[in-house]
Design an enzyme around this catalytic site. Structure first.
Site, mmCIF file in Angstrom:
data_model
loop_
_atom_site.group_PDB
_atom_site.id
_atom_site.type_symbol
_atom_site.label_atom_id
_atom_site.label_comp_id
_atom_site.label_asym_id
_atom_site.label_seq_id
_atom_site.Cartn_x
_atom_site.Cartn_y
_atom_site.Cartn_z
ATOM 1 N N HIS A 277 0.812 -1.207 0.000
ATOM 2 C CA HIS A 277 0.000 0.000 0.000
ATOM 3 C C HIS A 277 0.855 1.270 0.000
ATOM 4 O O HIS A 277 0.526 2.245 -0.667
ATOM 5 C CB HIS A 277 -0.919 -0.003 1.225
ATOM 6 C CG HIS A 277 -1.852 1.164 1.296
ATOM 7 N ND1 HIS A 277 -3.032 1.204 0.585
ATOM 8 C CD2 HIS A 277 -1.785 2.335 1.974
ATOM 9 C CE1 HIS A 277 -3.650 2.347 0.829
ATOM 10 N NE2 HIS A 277 -2.915 3.049 1.671
ATOM 11 N N HIS B 149 -9.993 2.901 0.085
ATOM 12 C CA HIS B 149 -10.068 2.401 1.463
ATOM 13 C C HIS B 149 -10.924 1.132 1.438
ATOM 14 O O HIS B 149 -11.912 1.009 2.152
ATOM 15 C CB HIS B 149 -10.642 3.459 2.399
ATOM 16 C CG HIS B 149 -9.882 3.583 3.685
ATOM 17 N ND1 HIS B 149 -10.475 3.640 4.913
ATOM 18 C CD2 HIS B 149 -8.545 3.636 3.930
ATOM 19 C CE1 HIS B 149 -9.559 3.744 5.859
ATOM 20 N NE2 HIS B 149 -8.372 3.745 5.283
#
Length: 761
Positions: free
Chosen positions: A61, A112
């Site tokens: 990420h 998200h």
């Protein structure tokens, strides 16, 4: 505090003297070779705090370790002319473009996804909070948000669990911040069951001279942490939740091993926004960074590596809201509503006064050094002593295997699907209008405040959202986010360009000029060569398309590991396009009905194109063939014509054709405008193809009778294919498709509006 003191005691010394102590690096997401490389960088084993920092910062990420080699293609293809439009681009918190008259606009979309599956409300809410802080960190006032959402089948039990929570989280956080939600998407597909996509976009504006960048420069300058206190929420979020594949055991027992999701406080963030803006106005911030993924690990290492290269942080000064937190936990916490600023010593008192005015906790936690090291102490014990660039910018780079899936050829082979007769078209129009992916999203968007702040000019269900930037001149921006994952599954290169083309067209039909792109690239596991082929093709398709359109990619986000077990999501490269309009009073609305008798024109060419279409999906559950052809030069011409029509008052309404084709577009145009129309199909083409083909590059426009000749002469002169589609008929309160059927507006509204409330109420 002696900033330049050489630290080699305590935790670091203990690590040097105990090289063989086992460390839980695999549990933190690190591979064997990655852990060994950390030891080589440090010349010893890492301390527990260092291991935590490297694990989160080297996660997929944060480090983009599987995507870097492909993302570099954006830089290689961006021309100087494209770069000239950017004030800040890839690598910054958000992209920034100059929109004229001294104004700059910053925008970005991020994911998200995994947290929103584990805890839908807080996952989505903190996704909004995080992207808003990215915009704040550039020096801008956040002005609006958008969301691009994808879920499993609309009638699946788990979708009923996830979707209401996600929508409530997006709305709850954005509404409390006082930011309008001006558009987005809601898409359903079985591949997103267990892996919903929650992509949030924020746009903000500032004067050009107010741009701020994230760097820690100036030896002796102070590091100030301000905003909320640091807690245990979100620890491991980026290293576990967003950087690995769910096993498929997402029962309550299976979820116990997952880290906690961040907990948001929008009222704290609202105050933080105003506090930041006053700090910027006072000119007392040298550099600034928000604390999102990886928390303090990210903020300190990125600020240090982008500045003079050194920083000393006293970790025990960090305000905490949980007792007994370890240095590793403090560094890894993803508690929300926090910012980190670099401030000159002479400005610290003024900085603290502004924070006190807004009742924002602010603490000096360190200072910039010239050591080239990031040194972090905990109660006078050195717990971190690392070269900051190795944490923030020099993580692993993987050139993972790329292989075209073995079944791609068979997937692209069209299946001969039975087509309806003309007598069946009436029922098909209603069925499609009420289908899960085409029905009205009002049930979702009515939970969002779309008009707070008073700057919203267009919002859902318009093709793009539009906000006013400058009250005096009326200058504004339009935004759209788009992607069709089924198109991308069939051909990821073309699919990415189709996403770009639709977002570009949605901005153009508002009368705005498309100027810049952001993206959120959502894919399955990078360890799957087939997924990496999809990713590589989508990146190249998007980059090549931007070159052809002459607009730059200003930044974005990559989200991998969106799959459960071996089942990956559809490749979903969400594309956001920003457009500029000189005066929002010239905007083109989506709904028809300004004047009775207005002429409806169809711009563009309709072909027999049903690969990946909504009709094939809804009626036959089929995904096969090739997606529609894309012609970006045609899209540019179309945008020029729409801009001219807006400027010269020749167009009263416009709506692009996308999923569901002409039938869906005209149903929506009538219902949004609450106006009837009479439609004439061409005699030389199959009515089914005309109504439901998803050929791209097409727009319905409504033209006042007084402007019809001038507008059509321009179309002909510029070689834009067009034909007369029909007329606006407000009195009838019906949509008549000649030789097919007549639909009352109430009948259409019941079909279009009733689907989501029936499913989720």
């Amino acid at each position: 505090m002696t900033a330049n003191k050489t630290h080699n005691t305590d935790s670091v010394k203990h690590a040097e003297s105990t090289p063989d102590v086992p460390q839980p690096y695999t549990e933190l997401g690190l591979k064997d070779d990655e852990y060994q490389r950390i030891r080589e960088i440090l010349g010893r084993r890492p301390t527990d705090a260092e291991l935590a920092m490297y694990s989160v910062m080297w996660s997929e990420h944060c480090s983009y370790k599987s995507s870097k080699v492909h993302l570099s293609y954006f830089g290689k293809t961006t021309t100087e002319q494209m770069r000239s439009k950017m004030l800040a681009g890839i690598g910054e918190n958000a992209g920034v473009v100059d929109i004229g008259d001294g104004w700059a606009v910053t925008f970005k979309v991020e994911s998200h996804n995994h947290p929103s599956y584990v805890e839908p409300y807080q996952g989505a809410a903190t996704g909004v909070g995080g992207i808003v802080r990215d915009i704040m960190a550039m020096g801008a006032r956040p002005l609006a948000v958008m969301d691009s959402l994808r879920f499993g089948p609309a009638d699946a039990p788990d979708t009923r669990r996830v979707l209401p929570g996600v929508v409530a989280g997006v709305g709850g956080y954005g509404n409390c911040l006082g930011l309008p939600n001006i558009g987005g998407e809601v898409v359903f597909d079985p591949t997103y069951l267990g892996n919903p996509l929650v992509n949030a976009l924020c746009v903000g504006a500032m004067r050009v001279e107010d741009l701020h960048l994230a760097h820690a420069s100036g030896t002796g300058n102070k590091i100030i942490l301000f905003g909320a206190r640091t807690g245990l929420d979100g620890i491991g979020g980026v290293s576990v939740l967003a950087s690995d594949t769910f096993s498929g055991d997402e029962t309550s027992a299976g979820r116990k091993k997952l880290p906690s999701v961040q907990v948001g406080d929008p009222f704290m963030e609202k105050v933080l926004i105003e506090c930041c803006l006053e700090l910027f106005r006072e000119g007392i911030v040298v550099g600034i960074q928000d604390l999102g993924g990886a928390g303090l690990s990210c903020a300190t290492s990125e600020l240090a590596s982008a500045g003079d290269g050194g920083m000393h942080v006293v970790l025990d000064r960090v305000p905490l809201r949980a007792k007994g937190m370890t240095p590793a936990e403090i560094l890894s916490s993803e508690s929300q509503e926090r910012m980190c600023a670099v401030v000159k010593p002479s400005d610290v008192d003024a900085f603290m006064r502004v924070c006190a005015k807004w009742d924002v906790t602010a603490t000096e936690i360190g200072e910039v050094t010239d050591t080239g090291r990031l040194v972090i102490t905990w109660h006078d014990e050195v717990v971190v002593d690392v070269p900051p660039r190795t944490v923030a910018h020099e993580g692993p780079v993987y050139n993972r295997p790329v292989q075209r899936p073995a079944d791609q050829d068979s997937l692209q082979r069209p299946v001969d699907l039975p087509r309806p007769s003309t007598s069946d078209l009436r029922d098909l129009v209603l069925r499609m209008a009420g289908s899960h992916n085409l029905s009205s999203r009002n049930w979702v968007t009515d939970q969002y405040d779309r008009y707070v702040r008073g700057g919203t000019v267009l919002s859902q269900p318009s093709d793009s959202g539009m906000i006013r930037i400058d009250e005096e001149s009326g200058r504004g921006v339009a935004l759209s986010v788009d992607c069709n994952g089924r198109y991308c599954k069939l051909d990821p290169y073309t699919g990415a360009q189709l996403a770009l083309a639709e977002a570009y067209r949605n901005v153009a039909v508002s009368g705005a000029t498309p100027v810049a792109v952001t993206n959120c690239l959502n894919f399955g596991s990078p360890e799957d060569p087939g997924v990496m082929w999809q990713f590589e093709q989508a990146v190249r398709g998007l980059a090549d398309g931007c070159v052809e359109l002459g607009i730059p990619v200003t930044g974005g986000n990559v989200s991998f590991y969106n799959q459960t077990g071996s089942t990956a999501i559809l490749p979903t490269p969400v594309v956001g396009v920003l457009g500029v309009i000189d005066d929002v009073r010239r905007r083109i609305p989506t709904g028809i009905g300004a004047e009775a008798g207005e002429t409806l024109l169809l711009l563009g060419t309709t072909s027999d194109e049903f690969g990946g279409s909504e009709w094939a999906h809804v009626v036959h559950g089929s995904l096969s063939g090739l997606p529609p052809r894309v012609d970006l030069k045609h899209e540019m011409l179309l945008a020029d014509i729409l801009r001219a029509g807006s400027r010269d008052g020749m167009i009263s309404a416009a709506h692009d054709l996308a999923e569901g084709g002409l039938a869906q577009a005209i149903v929506e145009a009538c219902l949004i405008g609450q106006t009837g129309a009479r439609i004439f199909l061409a005699e030389d083409q199959d009515p089914f193809v005309q109504l439901f083909s998803e050929s791209t590059g097409r727009v319905i426009v409504a033209v006042p009778r007084t402007e019809e000749l001038r507008f059509t002469d321009m179309l002909t002169a510029r070689s834009m294919p067009w034909r007369k589609l029909g007329v606006v008929d407000p009195e009838s309160k019906a949509l008549e498709i000649q030789d097919v059927a007549t639909f009352g507006l109430e009948e259409l509204s019941n079909a279009w509006q009733g689907t989501l409330p029936a499913l989720f109420h």
